[in-house]
Design a protein around this motif. Sequence first.
Motif, PDB file in Angstrom:
ATOM      1  N   TYR A 196      18.226 -18.579  47.594  1.00 55.58           N
ATOM      2  CA  TYR A 196      19.305 -17.603  47.662  1.00 55.58           C
ATOM      3  C   TYR A 196      20.234 -17.925  48.838  1.00 55.58           C
ATOM      4  CZ  TYR A 196      21.821 -13.213  47.738  1.00 55.58           C
ATOM      5  OH  TYR A 196      22.811 -12.282  47.711  1.00 55.58           O
ATOM      6  N   HIS A 220      28.104 -21.184  47.318  1.00 53.18           N
ATOM      7  CA  HIS A 220      29.108 -20.357  46.641  1.00 53.18           C
ATOM      8  C   HIS A 220      30.295 -20.145  47.583  1.00 53.18           C
ATOM      9  CE1 HIS A 220      30.960 -17.042  44.484  1.00 53.18           C
ATOM     10  NE2 HIS A 220      30.839 -16.279  45.562  1.00 53.18           N
ATOM     11  N   TRP A 225      28.989 -19.788  54.682  1.00 53.92           N
ATOM     12  CA  TRP A 225      30.123 -20.720  54.752  1.00 53.92           C
ATOM     13  C   TRP A 225      30.711 -20.763  56.148  1.00 53.92           C
ATOM     14  CZ3 TRP A 225      35.464 -19.976  55.638  1.00 53.92           C
ATOM     15  CH2 TRP A 225      35.849 -18.647  55.840  1.00 53.92           C
ATOM     16  N   HIS A 272      36.152  -9.896  48.554  1.00 58.35           N
ATOM     17  CA  HIS A 272      36.376 -10.257  47.152  1.00 58.35           C
ATOM     18  C   HIS A 272      37.600  -9.543  46.598  1.00 58.35           C
ATOM     19  CE1 HIS A 272      32.225 -11.980  47.180  1.00 58.35           C
ATOM     20  NE2 HIS A 272      32.773 -12.809  46.315  1.00 58.35           N
ATOM     21  N   TYR A 277      32.583  -5.208  42.033  1.00 62.47           N
ATOM     22  CA  TYR A 277      32.768  -5.132  43.482  1.00 62.47           C
ATOM     23  C   TYR A 277      32.867  -3.720  44.026  1.00 62.47           C
ATOM     24  CZ  TYR A 277      33.330 -10.126  43.175  1.00 62.47           C
ATOM     25  OH  TYR A 277      33.110 -11.453  42.936  1.00 62.47           O
ATOM     26  N   ARG A 328      24.705  -7.563  54.223  1.00 61.49           N
ATOM     27  CA  ARG A 328      25.227  -8.688  53.451  1.00 61.49           C
ATOM     28  C   ARG A 328      24.305  -9.889  53.622  1.00 61.49           C
ATOM     29  NH1 ARG A 328      30.407 -11.813  56.211  1.00 61.49           N
ATOM     30  NH2 ARG A 328      30.352 -13.455  54.674  1.00 61.49           N
ATOM     31  N   ARG A 329      24.347 -10.814  52.700  1.00 66.97           N
ATOM     32  CA  ARG A 329      23.526 -12.029  52.720  1.00 66.97           C
ATOM     33  C   ARG A 329      22.031 -11.703  52.670  1.00 66.97           C
ATOM     34  NH1 ARG A 329      26.678 -15.620  57.382  1.00 66.97           N
ATOM     35  NH2 ARG A 329      28.423 -16.221  56.097  1.00 66.97           N
TER      36      ARG A 329
HETATM   37  C1  HEM Z   1      32.914 -15.301  39.818  1.00 66.42           C
HETATM   38  C2  HEM Z   1      32.631 -14.140  40.272  1.00 66.42           C
HETATM   39  C3  HEM Z   1      32.005 -13.949  41.643  1.00 66.42           C
HETATM   40  C4  HEM Z   1      30.814 -13.336  41.878  1.00 66.42           C
HETATM   41  C5  HEM Z   1      29.895 -12.739  40.828  1.00 66.42           C
HETATM   42  C6  HEM Z   1      30.566 -13.377  43.292  1.00 66.42           C
HETATM   43  C7  HEM Z   1      29.435 -12.881  43.915  1.00 66.42           C
HETATM   44  C8  HEM Z   1      29.083 -13.086  45.222  1.00 66.42           C
HETATM   45  C9  HEM Z   1      27.829 -12.740  45.819  1.00 66.42           C
HETATM   46  C10 HEM Z   1      26.680 -12.084  45.097  1.00 66.42           C
HETATM   47  C11 HEM Z   1      27.859 -13.115  47.124  1.00 66.42           C
HETATM   48  C12 HEM Z   1      26.743 -13.010  48.121  1.00 66.42           C
HETATM   49  C13 HEM Z   1      26.798 -11.755  48.889  1.00 66.42           C
HETATM   50  C14 HEM Z   1      25.703 -11.699  49.900  1.00 66.42           C
HETATM   51  O1  HEM Z   1      24.542 -12.001  49.580  1.00 66.42           O
HETATM   52  O2  HEM Z   1      26.018 -11.331  51.040  1.00 66.42           O
HETATM   53  C15 HEM Z   1      29.137 -13.684  47.354  1.00 66.42           C
HETATM   54  C16 HEM Z   1      29.555 -14.182  48.571  1.00 66.42           C
HETATM   55  C17 HEM Z   1      30.791 -14.767  48.770  1.00 66.42           C
HETATM   56  N1  HEM Z   1      31.789 -14.956  47.828  1.00 66.42           N
HETATM   57 FE1  HEM Z   1      31.683 -14.479  45.894  1.00 66.42          FE
HETATM   58  N2  HEM Z   1      31.620 -14.002  43.894  1.00 66.42           N
HETATM   59  C18 HEM Z   1      32.525 -14.366  42.925  1.00 66.42           C
HETATM   60  C19 HEM Z   1      33.730 -14.994  43.130  1.00 66.42           C
HETATM   61  C20 HEM Z   1      34.209 -15.382  44.357  1.00 66.42           C
HETATM   62  C21 HEM Z   1      35.510 -15.939  44.608  1.00 66.42           C
HETATM   63  C22 HEM Z   1      36.577 -16.195  43.558  1.00 66.42           C
HETATM   64  C23 HEM Z   1      35.569 -16.187  45.941  1.00 66.42           C
HETATM   65  C24 HEM Z   1      36.680 -16.786  46.746  1.00 66.42           C
HETATM   66  C25 HEM Z   1      37.872 -16.665  46.555  1.00 66.42           C
HETATM   67  C26 HEM Z   1      34.338 -15.804  46.538  1.00 66.42           C
HETATM   68  C27 HEM Z   1      34.042 -15.918  47.883  1.00 66.42           C
HETATM   69  C28 HEM Z   1      32.840 -15.570  48.458  1.00 66.42           C
HETATM   70  C29 HEM Z   1      32.508 -15.782  49.836  1.00 66.42           C
HETATM   71  C30 HEM Z   1      33.403 -16.416  50.900  1.00 66.42           C
HETATM   72  C31 HEM Z   1      31.237 -15.288  50.037  1.00 66.42           C
HETATM   73  C32 HEM Z   1      30.455 -15.247  51.346  1.00 66.42           C
HETATM   74  C33 HEM Z   1      29.484 -16.370  51.437  1.00 66.42           C
HETATM   75  C34 HEM Z   1      28.730 -16.234  52.691  1.00 66.42           C
HETATM   76  O3  HEM Z   1      28.225 -15.137  52.966  1.00 66.42           O
HETATM   77  O4  HEM Z   1      28.647 -17.239  53.411  1.00 66.42           O
HETATM   78  N3  HEM Z   1      33.523 -15.313  45.547  1.00 66.42           N
HETATM   79  N4  HEM Z   1      29.865 -13.665  46.170  1.00 66.42           N
END
Ligand code: HEM
Lengths: 289, 543
Positions: free
Chosen positions: B76, B83, B149, B397, B444, B457-458
């Motif tokens: 995870y 991601h 990231w 998001h 969201y 988060r995370r």
């Molecule tokens: C396709 C649909 C998407 C889903 C279902 C989704 C879902 C998620 C989930 C579940 C997390 C992890 C949250 C956590 O555990 O804290 C996450 C983190 C993140 N998402 Fe998405 N996301 C999507 C699209 C996007 C898009 C389009 C972007 C950018 C433009 C994006 C940027 C990020 C970033 C920067 C993180 C943080 C990663 C980190 O904590 O280092 N996501 N997203």
Amino acid sequence: MTDFLSLQRSIPLTKSIAIRKTWRRSLQMVGTTEFAVAKHSDYTGAKIGMWLFLFTELLLFGGMFVLYSVYRYKYAHDFHIAAYELNQLMGAINTVILLTSSLTMALSIAALQRANRKLSNIFLIITIVLGVLFLVNKYFEWSAKIEHGIYPNSPLLARSFNNGETLFFGLYYAMTGLHGLHVVIGIGILTFMLYFINRQPTTQFAIEPAQVDELRGSQLKIEDRQGRKLWDGATIGNSVRRISITFKHYATDETFDRTNITKLENSGLYWHLVDIIWIFLFPLFYLIT
Amino acid sequence: MAHDAAIATTHPVSFLEERGRFTGILSWIFSTDHKRIGILYLFSMLAMFLVGATFAFLMRLELIAPGKTIIEPQTYNSFFTLHGVIMIFLFIIPSIPAAFGNFFLPIQIGAKDVAFPRLNLLSWWLYISGAALAIYSLVSGAAPADTGWTFYAPYSIRTGTNVSLTVFAAFVLGFSSILTGVNFITTIHRMRAPGMGWFKMPLFQWALYATGWIQIIATPIVGITLLLVIFERAFGIGVFDPTKGGDPILYQHLFWIYSHPAVYIMILPGMGVISEMIPVFARRTIFGYKFIAFSSLAIAFFGSLVWGHHMFVSGQSYTADVVFSLLTFLVAIPSAIKVFNWVATLYKGSIELESPMLFSLAFIFLFSIGGLTGLMQGALAVNVHIHDTSFIVGHFHYVMFGGTGFAFFGALHYWFPKMFGKMYNRKLAKIAWGFMFVGFNTLYFPLLVIGWMGMPRRYYDYLPQFHTGHLISTIGSWILITGILLVLYNLGRALIKGEKAGQNPWGGATLEWQTSTPPPLENFEKIPEVNRDPYDFRGIAVQ
Ligand code: HEM
Ligand SMILES: [Cu+2]
């Protein structure tokens, strides 16, 4: 009105080039237009691009200068002590070397601007040699330090140096290392320039699609001044979209590719930048003791 | 004059048909034509988007119920890292500028190409190399990176996972981004067609121009920061390592000095395309052109001064907290100016709800939620409460995906016919939009709620009281992904057997609609003389 289209350029060609425009059906001559075909090069644009890039390079080092300032402030005393470890003479020699190379770089550009290709080459080669000398010097400097056990993560640093001193050397290696990498890249660029300036230059004329329409049905020919036919080319049919004519010359002082001047100027800017960064590194690491 | 007539009727050869030195795939990956490069970016980015979305889909699936569902905790961690890395560095930062900016920047200002076409191709090669490295870092080394990231030190310099390679990939991508910025700024300065004064430029250009400056100013800083992380890992120089006297907070500063402005690299081009689409589909000239243009520059400027709002709980000084909080509120002003101007443009317009317009309206709505939640985070006291909760995940998001992502898909629908000369099924496009919009909010909005309640988060696992929120959110991800797949199906089908698109299917007034579809190699048969405003629709007919 002349009956041919002449393509003009500042470099004199021995043979005049003409595209004779004729009606395909009647084979009758018609009047023609003169096309000014500018070679695609934008001096100011090239300069803007280069300065923007240099700006990013400055910022790249800027990040490390920020780190340096913070740690210098925090560990003023340690930095003070650590600087004694560096060899000021070596640093000074390298500073002189780089400064001289900036001078020869500028001279090389000046020579090329005056179309003195040979002189330009000589100065360019000197610049490259000075760059290499700088690196050789740096190599001896680094290996002496490493031999004494002063390098990142070394047991000696951990054992008998303070945190501030460790950071000083960490930054020293990171910053002079990255600077050295830039010198290597600079040498690479200058070597390429040496090749560019001396290779057989080509000139290319491109005729715009809109103008090609006006030329349809005409034929590409080369004739000498007396109008004698030297070469018969293809007819510009309906399928032709663009016409470009490429000439290869011998590289002489008259014919070398003048866009190289801009390129050399830009390479020179890069070289000066590398030099300027060193001008800051030298006092910050060697002189402030 | 039979001959002349024959010429006039020949159909202009489009850049897609034009034969260059190479054929097949080589004619693409070695082309210096800005249009081909734009399309290369488009396809590579969509591919990366799908990879990133797959990770997200799996993460959401894992979170559907407390405890282990499908993957291990360590997996995870790698998933949210990759991601994040993929979505940020490989999708959203290059998205609109690299794909649509490349394609339309020269056309909209009446130029034949960008200032440095070969550099442009190099940027794409760097992009692809960065992408390849990022993917390779997944499968090589001990384990994929697990730092998030943001690569925060000191964890990033200690963890045994494959951080160095992932970080290097981000460095290469940054380089690509810088070169694109240099190219675009020079092009806008030097290559505008006769008559194309600064205030005759479409607003998309202003957005790209401001973006270019941020790319140039901010990216080198993150570049060096990432390099230092690699140096730390490889040689242990100590600058971010507390055991050697280094300061990890400095890492955070350097990282956010880039990464906050980077969010404007992401959003400004999105705002730019919205400013293009709204007037066209409201058939009204844009309200407050100069305000929108200058607000782009203002955002670029103020956005460079607010990075500290990511560090309210990191132990920076209280004065710094207050200053950064104040500045953060100031950035909201130019953003709000834009929103008001768009809404004012819609007012009394004759609105056509084509798919690009639907995406634009969704943008305004979702971006407003993202922006307002951002303001909440900018307030010091609130920030302490919601820091590192899924409220943040919801917020960004909403901004990045709801904002830039929706603008990207809007732009895709807006310009697709011009780029490929094919029209997609317009009705299906609207249905797909519906799925995306509903799915997005279902996914969201619950995150905002449970984040407010305290869901961190995370986190791989959670307390039972968050279950409902996570369940709804996961269902939302299915709806959203259905929408995305529908979009891709619809456009993919159009590529293969769509009907031919006309020169100006939406009745746009900017220059790209004045040239044939798809545009010829050099964009215009003759360099146009510009003597009208970009949003002056008088006498423009849908073709
Ligand atoms: C396709 C649909 C998407 C889903 C279902 C989704 C879902 C998620 C989930 C579940 C997390 C992890 C949250 C956590 O555990 O804290 C996450 C983190 C993140 N998402 Fe998405 N996301 C999507 C699209 C996007 C898009 C389009 C972007 C950018 C433009 C994006 C940027 C990020 C970033 C920067 C993180 C943080 C990663 C980190 O904590 O280092 N996501 N997203
Ligand atoms: Cu921020």
